[in-house]
Scaffold this motif. Structure first.
Motif, PDB file in Angstrom:
ATOM      1  N   ASP A  92     -10.537  -0.841   2.159  1.00  0.00           N
ATOM      2  CA  ASP A  92     -10.561  -2.092   2.923  1.00  0.00           C
ATOM      3  C   ASP A  92     -10.159  -1.843   4.376  1.00  0.00           C
ATOM      4  OD1 ASP A  92     -10.424  -2.668   0.122  1.00  0.00           O
ATOM      5  OD2 ASP A  92      -9.954  -4.751   0.594  1.00  0.00           O
TER       6      ASP A  92
ATOM      7  N   VAL B 186      -3.373  -3.093  -5.683  1.00  0.00           N
ATOM      8  CA  VAL B 186      -2.690  -4.298  -6.148  1.00  0.00           C
ATOM      9  C   VAL B 186      -2.490  -4.237  -7.660  1.00  0.00           C
ATOM     10  CG1 VAL B 186      -2.897  -6.801  -6.402  1.00  0.00           C
ATOM     11  CG2 VAL B 186      -3.510  -5.716  -4.231  1.00  0.00           C
ATOM     12  N   ALA B 187      -3.534  -3.804  -8.374  1.00  0.00           N
ATOM     13  CA  ALA B 187      -3.430  -3.696  -9.828  1.00  0.00           C
ATOM     14  C   ALA B 187      -2.351  -2.693 -10.226  1.00  0.00           C
ATOM     15  CB  ALA B 187      -4.793  -3.279 -10.401  1.00  0.00           C
TER      16      ALA B 187
ATOM     17  N   ASP C 224       0.820  -1.213   0.000  1.00  0.00           N
ATOM     18  CA  ASP C 224       0.000   0.000   0.000  1.00  0.00           C
ATOM     19  C   ASP C 224       0.857   1.267   0.000  1.00  0.00           C
ATOM     20  OD1 ASP C 224      -1.984  -1.905   0.262  1.00  0.00           O
ATOM     21  OD2 ASP C 224      -2.272  -1.565   2.404  1.00  0.00           O
TER      22      ASP C 224
ATOM     23  N   PRO D 178     -10.549   0.773  -3.240  1.00  0.00           N
ATOM     24  CA  PRO D 178     -10.403  -0.599  -2.741  1.00  0.00           C
ATOM     25  C   PRO D 178      -8.963  -1.066  -2.909  1.00  0.00           C
ATOM     26  CG  PRO D 178     -11.449  -0.599  -4.900  1.00  0.00           C
ATOM     27  CD  PRO D 178     -11.332   0.839  -4.495  1.00  0.00           C
ATOM     28  N   ARG D 179      -8.549  -1.984  -2.074  1.00  0.00           N
ATOM     29  CA  ARG D 179      -7.156  -2.435  -2.135  1.00  0.00           C
ATOM     30  C   ARG D 179      -6.847  -3.110  -3.470  1.00  0.00           C
ATOM     31  NH1 ARG D 179      -3.241  -6.463  -0.725  1.00  0.00           N
ATOM     32  NH2 ARG D 179      -1.422  -5.420   0.173  1.00  0.00           N
ATOM     33  N   GLU D 180      -7.834  -3.724  -4.075  1.00  0.00           N
ATOM     34  CA  GLU D 180      -7.578  -4.386  -5.360  1.00  0.00           C
ATOM     35  C   GLU D 180      -7.065  -3.389  -6.399  1.00  0.00           C
ATOM     36  OE1 GLU D 180     -12.149  -4.291  -7.136  1.00  0.00           O
ATOM     37  OE2 GLU D 180     -11.380  -6.106  -6.141  1.00  0.00           O
ATOM     38  N   ARG D 181      -7.453  -2.131  -6.254  1.00  0.00           N
ATOM     39  CA  ARG D 181      -6.950  -1.092  -7.169  1.00  0.00           C
ATOM     40  C   ARG D 181      -5.455  -0.856  -6.935  1.00  0.00           C
ATOM     41  NH1 ARG D 181      -8.473   3.925  -9.431  1.00  0.00           N
ATOM     42  NH2 ARG D 181      -6.597   4.696 -10.473  1.00  0.00           N
TER      43      ARG D 181
ATOM     44  N   HIS E 141       1.150  -4.215  -9.724  1.00  0.00           N
ATOM     45  CA  HIS E 141       1.496  -5.158 -10.795  1.00  0.00           C
ATOM     46  C   HIS E 141       1.779  -4.427 -12.104  1.00  0.00           C
ATOM     47  CE1 HIS E 141      -0.727  -8.617  -8.541  1.00  0.00           C
ATOM     48  NE2 HIS E 141       0.479  -8.389  -8.060  1.00  0.00           N
TER      49      HIS E 141
END
Length: 430
Positions: free
Chosen positions: A120, A166-167, A26, A161-164, A170
């Protein structure tokens, strides 16, 4: 993400940015995004890594953060802290307290501390506070922007969101640290994150958005209550900022009264009572007999009642009583801890020195031609009992009491402005 950060950054005060950089995914994404913004660099972008020393690899993590910051050309300060395991806070809270203290130490006045909390994290915080029976302020979750002395705290990713994140990590090949403690089920947040929230999200796919939206509405309610509490606090605060009018406080609804008390303590930079003590405020303190002088104490602070007024004080050790100091008045006299400072204005040297001592009981003082018990004079003047304990007494060489601080003056001391052109001044310790 950089476009959204740039837009929000333009709305902030023009002060330096200090990123709390753990090296995790993060904060790594946040630091990379800010480092890509010329506007952030123009504000003196820098980072702080806090090494808690709780994991054998913590020194390696600090080295990783140093290398990342160097590649990004962002100045980094590594703060090594000692986490107080025996503070009664629990390991998570103790580590957070140590981390925040390190952040504060690394900040200049009005700097902006930037943290990478995301949606999150907000959801976890709201649910954990619900489980701790928190009120509006707690269940409203974390603020995206708030005061954080000596500057400000900004959470620009709180709606993402944390998935953003993470994306983004990557997509940009961002390397980060994986702290194994994030999987440790001994910690409440981890149990919630790994055991509870996946089930909740499977049943309600939009659970995070709904919880975050509820927190936002509760935040609006909490802000409105804060404004009302601030107005009441201003109204009830006495001539001394550490006092509140008890009568007006008791007229308020219980929920508003508690908010006023919390705000008042915040203004005085005193810690709020823990939940167990909060529950005793109404019953043990506010509802006591009118002539009682109850005290409610917790780590770092205490509340006292006296003659219709509520007083807030810092936690202090019992005053020393085994001292007596000579003083001729030529220079200010710094007294033992808790008793403050005595001085003559302007300075004046007496040929025969005085003696300054604490109260021991039974003292009498000449006032208006009569010898009177000092105890009664202090009561009549309305000096609270806990202040009387730290009141220095000034005696002449013959042992005659001349003054109690500058609150109670004998006929002799009262005449000093006329006879010597001087005034006795007592400055209590904070």
């Amino acid at each position: 993400m950089t476009d959204a950060l740039a837009a929000r950054l333009a709305q902030l005060p023009g002060t330096e940015l200090v990123v709390g950089f753990s090296g995790g995914l993060d904060s790594s994404v946040l630091l990379h995004a800010l480092a890509a913004l010329p506007a952030a660099r123009a504000r003196g972008l820098r980072a702080v890594h806090v090494d808690h020393g709780l994991h054998p690899a913590s020194a390696d993590w600090a080295s990783h953060c140093t290398r990342v910051a160097a590649r990004l050309d962002v100045p980094l300060r590594v703060e090594r802290v000692q986490v107080a395991h025996d503070a009664g806070l629990g390991l998570e809270a103790a580590a957070r307290a140590a981390r925040h203290a390190a952040f504060r130490a690394a900040m200049t006045p009005d700097a902006v501390l930037v943290l990478a909390h995301h949606r999150d994290d907000q959801v976890e915080t709201v649910l954990l506070r619900l489980l701790h029976a928190a009120g509006h302020e707690g269940v409203a979750g974390m603020r995206a922007w708030r005061r954080f002395d000596p500057g400000w705290l900004w959470r620009p990713l709180l709606e993402l969101p944390r998935e953003r994140l993470v994306a983004d990590a990557h997509a940009h090949g961002i390397d980060s640290i994986d702290d194994p403690s994030n999987a440790d089920a001994r910690f409440a947040r981890n149990r919630l994150r790994h055991n509870v929230l996946p089930t909740l999200r499977a049943a309600w796919p939009d659970a995070d958005a709904r919880i975050a939206a509820s927190a936002t509405r509760l935040r609006e309610d909490a802000d409105a209550l804060d404004a009302l509490a601030a107005a009441q606090c201003d109204l009830l605060c006495g001539t001394a900022p550490d006092t509140l009018a008890l009568g007006g406080l008791l007229e308020l609804p219980s929920a508003l009264r508690r908010r006023v008390l919390g705000l008042w303590l915040d203004r005085l930079r005193l810690p709020r009572p823990p939940p167990g003590v909060w529950r005793r405020v109404d019953e043990d303190l506010l509802a006591a007999r009118a002539d009682a002088t109850p005290v409610l104490a917790w780590r770092g602070a205490q509340l006292r009642r006296y003659r219709g007024t509520l007083h807030a004080l810092r936690e202090r050790a019992a005053p020393a009583q085994d001292w007596c100091l000579p003083w001729n008045g030529a220079e200010p006299l710094q007294l033992p801890d808790g008793f403050g400072r005595l001085a003559f204005e302007p300075s004046h040297a007496f040929a025969s020195p005085f003696h300054v001592c604490p109260r021991r009981g039974g003292e009498r003082i000449l006032r208006h031609g009569l010898q009177r018990p000092l105890r009664l004079c202090l009561q009549e003047t309305g000096i609270p009992p806990w202040q009387r304990e730290r009141l220095p007494l000034l005696f002449d060489a013959a042992g005659t009491l001349l003054a109690a601080g500058d609150c109670i003056l004998s006929d002799v001391a009262h005449a000093w402005p006329r006879t010597h052109g001087i005034t006795l001044r007592w400055t209590p310790d904070d």
